[in-house]
Design a protein around this motif. Structure first.
Motif, short mmCIF file in Angstrom:
data_model
loop_
_atom_site.label_atom_id
_atom_site.label_comp_id
_atom_site.label_asym_id
_atom_site.label_seq_id
_atom_site.Cartn_x
_atom_site.Cartn_y
_atom_site.Cartn_z
N GLU A 328 0.84 -1.21 0.00
CA GLU A 328 0.00 0.00 0.00
C GLU A 328 0.87 1.26 0.00
OE1 GLU A 328 -3.43 0.31 2.57
OE2 GLU A 328 -3.85 -1.83 2.43
N VAL A 329 1.95 1.22 0.79
CA VAL A 329 2.82 2.39 0.89
C VAL A 329 3.57 2.64 -0.43
CG1 VAL A 329 4.93 3.26 2.01
CG2 VAL A 329 3.10 2.24 3.40
N HIS A 332 1.29 3.89 -3.28
CA HIS A 332 0.97 5.31 -3.09
C HIS A 332 2.15 6.16 -3.55
CE1 HIS A 332 -0.98 8.71 -1.18
NE2 HIS A 332 0.18 9.04 -0.65
N ARG A 374 4.49 -0.26 7.51
CA ARG A 374 4.34 1.04 6.83
C ARG A 374 5.51 1.97 7.16
NH1 ARG A 374 -0.99 1.98 4.78
NH2 ARG A 374 -2.08 0.05 5.19
N ASN A 378 8.15 3.31 4.40
CA ASN A 378 8.32 4.76 4.22
C ASN A 378 9.78 5.18 4.39
OD1 ASN A 378 5.90 6.16 3.47
ND2 ASN A 378 5.01 5.44 5.41
#
Ligand code: NAD
Ligand code: MG
Length: 388
Positions: A328-329, A332, A374, A378
């Motif tokens: 998901e990270v 994005h 996450r 990141n």
């Protein structure tokens, strides 16, 4: 009348579900609508479908929605806690879980715990915590009818069959816009290019997942939980025409397939109306237009996300949760041109190696894993940018 809670009503699945509802006002009634931040569309939908309640999960949009709907008899809520309460209302007959990502887990789980019928689009829920969701479904007498086209196909092939007789399920994959391409091409792919899917129009995240084949990996894990399969009983075949939506092979060697033109409104309508089929005017498939249907093995070496998801499925525990959070990270970040196409797999793999493994996670463990994964993904993105 079936009273629906449509979670994620402003998305690709949500808006198509509302088209189905609008075409069958004699069958469906909207009880709840929810969206994250697209307040304008949520307001428009509330005026048209007159739900009993709307939830805008992004709290900063609450005042705008409340004000716009002040002359209507509709309750307005914000935040995920409201969502988990509202899906349990007696006035909700079925919940369409069409929020994207891990954010959809708490409301889907709450619906399962309340014994609701769930039309499930949000595959990430089963990828992350399939064990807990399916346990709640069984214990509370809830029911999941899949919306994902492959799983709807398998579900339809299994109506009237004994699940013990399944030898394997074969998920079909279009292969996405980069079918046949190699890493030297993929390295230069930009978001605008990856957003062009050949056969389906979908939300941004799943479109990128389809281009990297992560989507098919997530779907393998989704199938495992939905149909109670062993890892070895799940296969993937590339079928670029997307006419066969998936298949089941039985122990007597017979294979059943479900076919049709690629249009998500069909699996959405099937799930909402189940166990009935309802007539519609969707475009019909014609064999004259498709004289050839082709099949090939997926390229696990080039599309490493598919291999990573398969590894996560075999590893079990919180590994699919780690995979999902990292994905998901990075998706994005890719959509914002902050990481490259092939770097997404590198970062997912590194996150899978880094975050601590938990064999039998609780719900708290999953939340913790999601957060940790996450943060790590990141960090990788930040480090990666420094090296540009
Ligand atoms: P989308 O991005 O178009 O819509 C997502 C919806 O979820 C929006 O209504 C948005 O407001 C809401 N949302 C986003 N973030 C949220 C958050 N943090 N909290 C609460 N709500 C939030 O996505 P989509 O393509 O409609 O996909 C929805 C789900 O259905 C995904 O899990 C996807 O994998 C699955 N799915 C989609 C398709 C398709 O054709 N679009 C096909 C199969 C499965
Ligand atoms: Mg699918």
């Amino acid at each position: 009348m079936k009273r629906l809670a449509i979670l994620g009503s402003t998305g690709s699945i949500g808006t198509q579900a509302l088209e189905v509802v609008a075409a069958h006002p004699d069958i469906f009634e909207v009880e709840v609508l929810s969206a994250h931040s697209n307040a304008d569309l949520l307001i428009k939908q509330a005026i048209e479908f007159k739900p009993n309640a709307v939830v805008v999960t992004d709290g900063t949009k609450y005042a705008q929605v409340k004000e716009a709907l002040s002359s209507m008899p509709v309750k307005v809520f914000s935040g995920h806690e409201s969502l988990t309460e509202i899906v349990q209302w007696d006035s909700v007959d079925m919940v369409l879980a069409a929020i994207v990502g891990f954010a959809g887990l708490s409301s889907t789980l709450a619906a399962a715990q309340a014994g609701k019928s769930i039309a499930l689009a949000n595959k990430e829920t089963l990828v992350v915590a399939g064990d807990l969701v399916m346990k709640a479904v069984t214990e509370k007498g809830a029911r999941i009818i899949p919306v994902d086209s492959e799983h709807s196909a398998i579900f339809q092939c299994l109506v009237g069959e004994d699940l013990e007789q399944i030898e394997k399920v074969i998920l079909t994959a279009s292969g996405g816009p980069f079918l046949g391409k190699k890493t030297n091409f993929l390295i230069n792919v930009k978001a605008s290019h990856a957003l062009q899917h050949p056969n389906w129009t979908m939300g941004a995240k799943i479109t990128i997942d389809s281009a990297t084949l992560m989507n098919k990996g997530l779907e393998m894990i989704e199938a495992k939980w939905l149909f109670g399969l062993k890892n070895e009983e799940i296969d993937v075949v590339i079928h670029p025409q997307s006419i066969i939506h998936s298949m089941v092979q039985f122990r007597d060697s017979s294979i059943k397939a479900q076919m049709g033109l690629p249009d998500m409104k069909l699996p959405i309508q099937y799930a909402l109306a189940f166990p009935k089929r309802i007539e519609n005017n969707f475009k019909r498939f014609s064999f004259k237009d498709f004289s050839k249907m082709t099949f090939e093995e997926p390229d696990y070496k080039t599309f490493r996300n598919l291999a990573l998801a398969k590894d996560a499925m075999y590893k079990g525990g919180n590994m699919p949760c780690i995979l999902n959070a990292a994905n998901e990270v990075v998706v994005h970040a890719f959509l914002n041109n902050k990481v490259g196409f092939t770097e997404m797999s590198d970062m997912v793999e590194k996150t899978m190696e880094h975050v601590s493994f938990v064999e039998q996670p609780s719900l708290d463990d999953y939340s913790h894993t999601d957060k940790e994964a996450r943060e790590y993904a990141n960090e990788l993105i930040k480090k990666g940018q420094l090296s540009y």
